[in-house]
Design an enzyme around this catalytic site. Structure first.
Site, PDB file in Angstrom:
ATOM      1  N   LYS A 118       9.488   9.742   0.656  1.00 12.57           N
ATOM      2  CA  LYS A 118       8.973   8.814   1.666  1.00 12.57           C
ATOM      3  C   LYS A 118       9.761   8.923   2.961  1.00 12.57           C
ATOM      4  O   LYS A 118       9.183   8.957   4.055  1.00 12.57           O
ATOM      5  CB  LYS A 118       9.020   7.381   1.126  1.00 12.57           C
ATOM      6  CG  LYS A 118       7.973   7.100   0.059  1.00 12.57           C
ATOM      7  CD  LYS A 118       8.252   5.795  -0.684  1.00 12.57           C
ATOM      8  CE  LYS A 118       7.234   5.586  -1.802  1.00 12.57           C
ATOM      9  NZ  LYS A 118       7.539   4.418  -2.642  1.00 12.57           N
ATOM     10  N   GLN A 164      11.281  -0.514  -3.348  1.00 12.67           N
ATOM     11  CA  GLN A 164      10.873   0.394  -4.416  1.00 12.67           C
ATOM     12  C   GLN A 164      10.921  -0.304  -5.773  1.00 12.67           C
ATOM     13  O   GLN A 164      11.942  -0.885  -6.148  1.00 12.67           O
ATOM     14  CB  GLN A 164      11.771   1.624  -4.432  1.00 12.67           C
ATOM     15  CG  GLN A 164      11.369   2.678  -5.444  1.00 12.67           C
ATOM     16  CD  GLN A 164      10.036   3.323  -5.110  1.00 12.67           C
ATOM     17  OE1 GLN A 164       9.785   3.695  -3.974  1.00 12.67           O
ATOM     18  NE2 GLN A 164       9.179   3.463  -6.109  1.00 12.67           N
ATOM     19  N   ASP A 216       3.237  -2.102   1.413  1.00 14.18           N
ATOM     20  CA  ASP A 216       2.793  -1.825   0.045  1.00 14.18           C
ATOM     21  C   ASP A 216       1.527  -2.607  -0.296  1.00 14.18           C
ATOM     22  O   ASP A 216       0.825  -2.281  -1.256  1.00 14.18           O
ATOM     23  CB  ASP A 216       3.890  -2.195  -0.959  1.00 14.18           C
ATOM     24  CG  ASP A 216       4.495  -0.986  -1.653  1.00 14.18           C
ATOM     25  OD1 ASP A 216       3.885   0.100  -1.584  1.00 14.18           O
ATOM     26  OD2 ASP A 216       5.563  -1.121  -2.253  1.00 14.18           O
TER      27      ASP A 216
END
Length: 295
Positions: free
Chosen positions: A53, A97, A120
């Site tokens: 990422k 994460q 997200d």
């Protein structure tokens, strides 16, 4: 044999458009979008995802802010970091994460993120907006699935779709996206009776159940489109480790009209959609129009 849906190629195309959008924002508004990624602990898979990422964020011209915290980080310390990132003007998107260590409540952490920086798409407010068809930041993997479907099929209105898996991360949000596209949607799961028979009625199959090669070729309607979200590491007969999806690719590819491989299908689209969400979040925060490259 079915058409192989090349997620790598589609993700590369999307990243190219995102890079152009970043250039437009910088040239027209003097804005460089920033993405903050927070990793708690030493989970090997999470470390790989975070590195990827960060690398792709920089490659498209965005700012990347990495925060790596020890495994024993307290929930209160993580909340404090997120609150600081919420207030940081250079940070337009925040991603924590998952999974998090056992001492941290993931739901609390997700909902601590500023809803307008929740790239997200997991914040309860973004989830609610999606459920009623309102504008929201859409979870990245479901967004990637929809792009793959529309690039493969075109207009998906009226198609019968089955989603195998009912998680908050994939199953439920992808169902909402397909309903918005006027599909007829069935959500199946471990307690669905006669799952194989139900699956055979579907024009679109999205497998996100987390069971290696569960969906067999004889579950697939001829010429159906199959999107395999699963990523499972197994040991083959020779003792070698390999990645497989939730679909038995060998048998399903003989029946389906189009199918995603694992790896190289949905996975690359997830990070590309994360970068796209960061652009969308940036523009909403600054109350400016989306660049033409991704609008």
């Amino acid at each position: 044999m079915s058409t192989v849906i090349d997620g790598k190629a589609l993700a590369e195309t999307l990243r190219s458009r995102i890079k152009q959008a970043v250039s437009e924002l910088q040239a027209e508004h003097n804005i460089v979008p920033g993405l903050a990624v927070v990793l708690v602990g030493e989970n090997p898979a999470s470390q790989v995802y975070v590195r990827s990422k960060a690398r792709q964020t920089v490659e498209v011209g965005m700012q990347s802010f990495e925060h790596r915290l020890p495994e024993n980080t307290s929930e209160s310390d993580l909340v404090q970091l997120i609150k600081e990132l919420n207030q940081e003007p250079q940070v337009n998107g925040i991603l924590v994460q998952l999974p998090l260590p056992a001492q941290i409540n993931s739901e609390h952490i997700i909902n601590t993120i500023n809803v307008n920086k929740d790239v997200d798409g997991f914040h309860v407010e973004n989830t609610g907006r999606l459920s009623i068809g309102s504008d929201s930041l859409i979870p990245c993997t479901p967004a990637g699935c929809l792009i793959l479907l529309k690039r493969t099929i075109g207009d998906i209105a009226g198609q019968n779709a089955i989603i195998i898996g009912r998680s908050n991360i994939v199953g439920k949000p992808v169902a909402q996206l397909l309903l918005k596209e006027h599909c007829t949607v069935t959500i199946a799961h471990s307690r669905t009776r006669d799952l194989s028979s139900t699956c055979r009625q579907a024009d679109i199959v999205i497998a996100a159940v987390g069971v290696p090669e569960m969906v067999k070729g004889d579950w697939i309607k001829p010429r159906a489109t199959v999107i395999d979200v699963g990523i499972n590491r197994i040991t083959d007969n020779s003792g070698k480790s390999k990645l497989v999806g939730d679909v038995d690719y060998a048998s399903a590819s003989e029946v389906a009209g189009a199918i995603t491989p694992v790896p190289g299908g949905v996975g690359p689209m997830t990070i590309a959609c994360l970068l796209q969400n960061t652009i969308i979040a940036t523009c909403r925060q600054r109350q400016i129009k989306l660049p033409e490259a991704i609008s």
